[in-house]
Scaffold this motif. Sequence first.
Motif, PDB file in Angstrom:
ATOM      1  N   ALA A  58      -7.740   8.766  -9.911  1.00  0.00           N
ATOM      2  CA  ALA A  58      -6.586   9.661  -9.764  1.00  0.00           C
ATOM      3  C   ALA A  58      -6.860  11.025 -10.378  1.00  0.00           C
ATOM      4  CB  ALA A  58      -5.353   9.027 -10.398  1.00  0.00           C
ATOM      5  N   GLU A  59      -7.567  11.048 -11.503  1.00  0.00           N
ATOM      6  CA  GLU A  59      -7.890  12.326 -12.136  1.00  0.00           C
ATOM      7  C   GLU A  59      -8.854  13.144 -11.282  1.00  0.00           C
ATOM      8  OE1 GLU A  59      -9.294  11.127 -15.990  1.00  0.00           O
ATOM      9  OE2 GLU A  59      -7.266  11.057 -16.829  1.00  0.00           O
ATOM     10  N   ARG A  60      -9.805  12.469 -10.612  1.00  0.00           N
ATOM     11  CA  ARG A  60     -10.782  13.150  -9.760  1.00  0.00           C
ATOM     12  C   ARG A  60     -10.190  13.568  -8.424  1.00  0.00           C
ATOM     13  NH1 ARG A  60     -14.403   9.036 -10.887  1.00  0.00           N
ATOM     14  NH2 ARG A  60     -14.025   8.192  -8.842  1.00  0.00           N
ATOM     15  N   GLU A  93      -4.223  -3.884 -27.795  1.00  0.00           N
ATOM     16  CA  GLU A  93      -5.004  -4.880 -28.536  1.00  0.00           C
ATOM     17  C   GLU A  93      -5.988  -5.615 -27.638  1.00  0.00           C
ATOM     18  OE1 GLU A  93      -2.497  -7.525 -30.706  1.00  0.00           O
ATOM     19  OE2 GLU A  93      -1.487  -5.890 -31.759  1.00  0.00           O
ATOM     20  N   ARG A  94      -5.643  -5.762 -26.364  1.00  0.00           N
ATOM     21  CA  ARG A  94      -6.499  -6.487 -25.415  1.00  0.00           C
ATOM     22  C   ARG A  94      -7.326  -5.578 -24.520  1.00  0.00           C
ATOM     23  NH1 ARG A  94      -2.312 -11.049 -23.265  1.00  0.00           N
ATOM     24  NH2 ARG A  94      -1.890 -12.026 -25.267  1.00  0.00           N
ATOM     25  N   GLY A  95      -7.301  -4.271 -24.786  1.00  0.00           N
ATOM     26  CA  GLY A  95      -8.114  -3.366 -23.987  1.00  0.00           C
ATOM     27  C   GLY A  95      -7.291  -2.313 -23.275  1.00  0.00           C
ATOM     28  N   PRO A  96      -7.925  -1.604 -22.322  1.00  0.00           N
ATOM     29  CA  PRO A  96      -7.246  -0.507 -21.631  1.00  0.00           C
ATOM     30  C   PRO A  96      -6.201  -1.016 -20.635  1.00  0.00           C
ATOM     31  CG  PRO A  96      -9.435  -0.815 -20.733  1.00  0.00           C
ATOM     32  CD  PRO A  96      -9.323  -1.748 -21.898  1.00  0.00           C
ATOM     33  N   TYR A  97      -5.148  -0.202 -20.454  1.00  0.00           N
ATOM     34  CA  TYR A  97      -4.123  -0.516 -19.456  1.00  0.00           C
ATOM     35  C   TYR A  97      -3.448   0.783 -19.034  1.00  0.00           C
ATOM     36  CZ  TYR A  97      -0.609   0.003 -23.145  1.00  0.00           C
ATOM     37  OH  TYR A  97       0.181   0.501 -24.146  1.00  0.00           O
ATOM     38  N   THR A  98      -2.733   0.712 -17.921  1.00  0.00           N
ATOM     39  CA  THR A  98      -1.967   1.866 -17.450  1.00  0.00           C
ATOM     40  C   THR A  98      -0.776   1.380 -16.633  1.00  0.00           C
ATOM     41  OG1 THR A  98      -2.112   4.038 -16.411  1.00  0.00           O
ATOM     42  CG2 THR A  98      -3.216   2.228 -15.267  1.00  0.00           C
ATOM     43  N   TYR A  99       0.174   2.260 -16.452  1.00  0.00           N
ATOM     44  CA  TYR A  99       1.304   2.033 -15.559  1.00  0.00           C
ATOM     45  C   TYR A  99       1.240   3.112 -14.487  1.00  0.00           C
ATOM     46  CZ  TYR A  99       3.032  -1.024 -19.194  1.00  0.00           C
ATOM     47  OH  TYR A  99       3.144  -2.033 -20.122  1.00  0.00           O
ATOM     48  N   ALA A 100       1.127   2.703 -13.250  1.00  0.00           N
ATOM     49  CA  ALA A 100       1.037   3.647 -12.135  1.00  0.00           C
ATOM     50  C   ALA A 100       2.301   3.530 -11.292  1.00  0.00           C
ATOM     51  CB  ALA A 100      -0.186   3.335 -11.284  1.00  0.00           C
ATOM     52  N   ARG A 101       2.868   4.645 -10.923  1.00  0.00           N
ATOM     53  CA  ARG A 101       4.004   4.639  -9.998  1.00  0.00           C
ATOM     54  C   ARG A 101       3.447   4.859  -8.604  1.00  0.00           C
ATOM     55  NH1 ARG A 101       9.984   6.391 -10.787  1.00  0.00           N
ATOM     56  NH2 ARG A 101       9.716   4.495 -11.963  1.00  0.00           N
ATOM     57  N   VAL A 102       3.727   3.910  -7.702  1.00  0.00           N
ATOM     58  CA  VAL A 102       3.232   3.960  -6.328  1.00  0.00           C
ATOM     59  C   VAL A 102       4.435   4.048  -5.398  1.00  0.00           C
ATOM     60  CG1 VAL A 102       1.858   2.807  -4.566  1.00  0.00           C
ATOM     61  CG2 VAL A 102       1.206   2.592  -6.979  1.00  0.00           C
ATOM     62  N   THR A 141       0.855  -1.185   0.000  1.00  0.00           N
ATOM     63  CA  THR A 141       0.000   0.000   0.000  1.00  0.00           C
ATOM     64  C   THR A 141       0.887   1.230   0.000  1.00  0.00           C
ATOM     65  OG1 THR A 141      -1.735  -1.147   1.225  1.00  0.00           O
ATOM     66  CG2 THR A 141      -1.799   1.245   1.251  1.00  0.00           C
ATOM     67  N   GLY A 142       0.549   2.189  -0.868  1.00  0.00           N
ATOM     68  CA  GLY A 142       1.316   3.425  -0.939  1.00  0.00           C
ATOM     69  C   GLY A 142       0.541   4.495  -1.685  1.00  0.00           C
ATOM     70  N   ASN A 143       1.194   5.609  -1.959  1.00  0.00           N
ATOM     71  CA  ASN A 143       0.555   6.742  -2.634  1.00  0.00           C
ATOM     72  C   ASN A 143       0.952   6.798  -4.097  1.00  0.00           C
ATOM     73  OD1 ASN A 143      -0.674   7.635  -0.291  1.00  0.00           O
ATOM     74  ND2 ASN A 143       1.049   8.919   0.264  1.00  0.00           N
ATOM     75  N   LEU A 144      -0.019   7.157  -4.952  1.00  0.00           N
ATOM     76  CA  LEU A 144       0.305   7.389  -6.351  1.00  0.00           C
ATOM     77  C   LEU A 144       1.272   8.562  -6.438  1.00  0.00           C
ATOM     78  CD1 LEU A 144      -3.175   7.116  -8.112  1.00  0.00           C
ATOM     79  CD2 LEU A 144      -1.292   5.490  -8.221  1.00  0.00           C
ATOM     80  N   ALA A 145       2.307   8.436  -7.240  1.00  0.00           N
ATOM     81  CA  ALA A 145       3.263   9.526  -7.425  1.00  0.00           C
ATOM     82  C   ALA A 145       2.676  10.601  -8.329  1.00  0.00           C
ATOM     83  CB  ALA A 145       4.559   8.993  -8.022  1.00  0.00           C
ATOM     84  N   ALA A 146       1.819  10.193  -9.259  1.00  0.00           N
ATOM     85  CA  ALA A 146       1.151  11.100 -10.196  1.00  0.00           C
ATOM     86  C   ALA A 146      -0.038  10.356 -10.781  1.00  0.00           C
ATOM     87  CB  ALA A 146       2.105  11.522 -11.306  1.00  0.00           C
ATOM     88  N   ALA A 147      -0.933  11.089 -11.426  1.00  0.00           N
ATOM     89  CA  ALA A 147      -2.077  10.436 -12.064  1.00  0.00           C
ATOM     90  C   ALA A 147      -1.568   9.615 -13.249  1.00  0.00           C
ATOM     91  CB  ALA A 147      -3.085  11.477 -12.541  1.00  0.00           C
ATOM     92  N   PRO A 148      -1.875   8.316 -13.282  1.00  0.00           N
ATOM     93  CA  PRO A 148      -1.444   7.497 -14.409  1.00  0.00           C
ATOM     94  C   PRO A 148      -2.241   7.838 -15.664  1.00  0.00           C
ATOM     95  CG  PRO A 148      -2.766   6.196 -12.898  1.00  0.00           C
ATOM     96  CD  PRO A 148      -2.592   7.541 -12.273  1.00  0.00           C
ATOM     97  N   GLU A 149      -1.700   7.495 -16.818  1.00  0.00           N
ATOM     98  CA  GLU A 149      -2.339   7.780 -18.105  1.00  0.00           C
ATOM     99  C   GLU A 149      -2.947   6.495 -18.661  1.00  0.00           C
ATOM    100  OE1 GLU A 149      -0.652   8.668 -22.518  1.00  0.00           O
ATOM    101  OE2 GLU A 149       0.148   9.908 -20.909  1.00  0.00           O
ATOM    102  N   LEU A 150      -4.207   6.561 -19.077  1.00  0.00           N
ATOM    103  CA  LEU A 150      -4.885   5.396 -19.647  1.00  0.00           C
ATOM    104  C   LEU A 150      -4.443   5.218 -21.092  1.00  0.00           C
ATOM    105  CD1 LEU A 150      -6.958   3.210 -18.887  1.00  0.00           C
ATOM    106  CD2 LEU A 150      -8.706   4.664 -19.942  1.00  0.00           C
ATOM    107  N   ARG A 151      -4.118   3.974 -21.442  1.00  0.00           N
ATOM    108  CA  ARG A 151      -3.690   3.628 -22.798  1.00  0.00           C
ATOM    109  C   ARG A 151      -4.600   2.530 -23.332  1.00  0.00           C
ATOM    110  NH1 ARG A 151       2.799   3.332 -21.553  1.00  0.00           N
ATOM    111  NH2 ARG A 151       2.912   5.378 -20.590  1.00  0.00           N
ATOM    112  N   GLN A 152      -4.636   2.379 -24.649  1.00  0.00           N
ATOM    113  CA  GLN A 152      -5.433   1.320 -25.272  1.00  0.00           C
ATOM    114  C   GLN A 152      -4.497   0.373 -26.002  1.00  0.00           C
ATOM    115  OE1 GLN A 152      -8.687   0.491 -25.194  1.00  0.00           O
ATOM    116  NE2 GLN A 152      -9.103   2.152 -23.779  1.00  0.00           N
TER     117      GLN A 152
END
Length: 126
Positions: A66-68, A20-29, A7-18
């Motif tokens: 994260a955006e909200r 072939e298999r759907g949405p994904y993101t990389y979050a730095r925690v 458990t930790g804090n997001l370093a920044a709001a991650p960016e949603l990407r699309q």
Amino acid sequence: MSYIVRTGNLAAAPELRQGERGPYTYARVIVSDRIRQEDGSYTDGPPIAYDVAVSGAQATALVETAERSGNVRVTFAGRYRVTEYRGEQGTRIQHEVRADEVAVSLRGQSVSVERAGRVDEHEPAF
């Protein structure tokens, strides 16, 4: 590969990407452990950054949250790998997690939950 739950804090709001298999993101925690001293007191340990790969509806929900809400506290669980890189500027260690689960922590923050429609998340997007 090991399995980890942190458990930790997001370093920044991650960016949603699309993909072939759907949405994904990389979050730095960022995670800081409390370390008990010999005298019984506690101190903050060094911060550790985890690069957490999240797919499907969890990725979408994490990015929207994260955006909200900004820098939210999250819990993640998944397959874990540590890679060490050596270069001219010294050694760098990367902590990578392929998340099976991502959740917003209830510690120190208020959370509102809405049930989503049925989602099949057996296939990761990354």
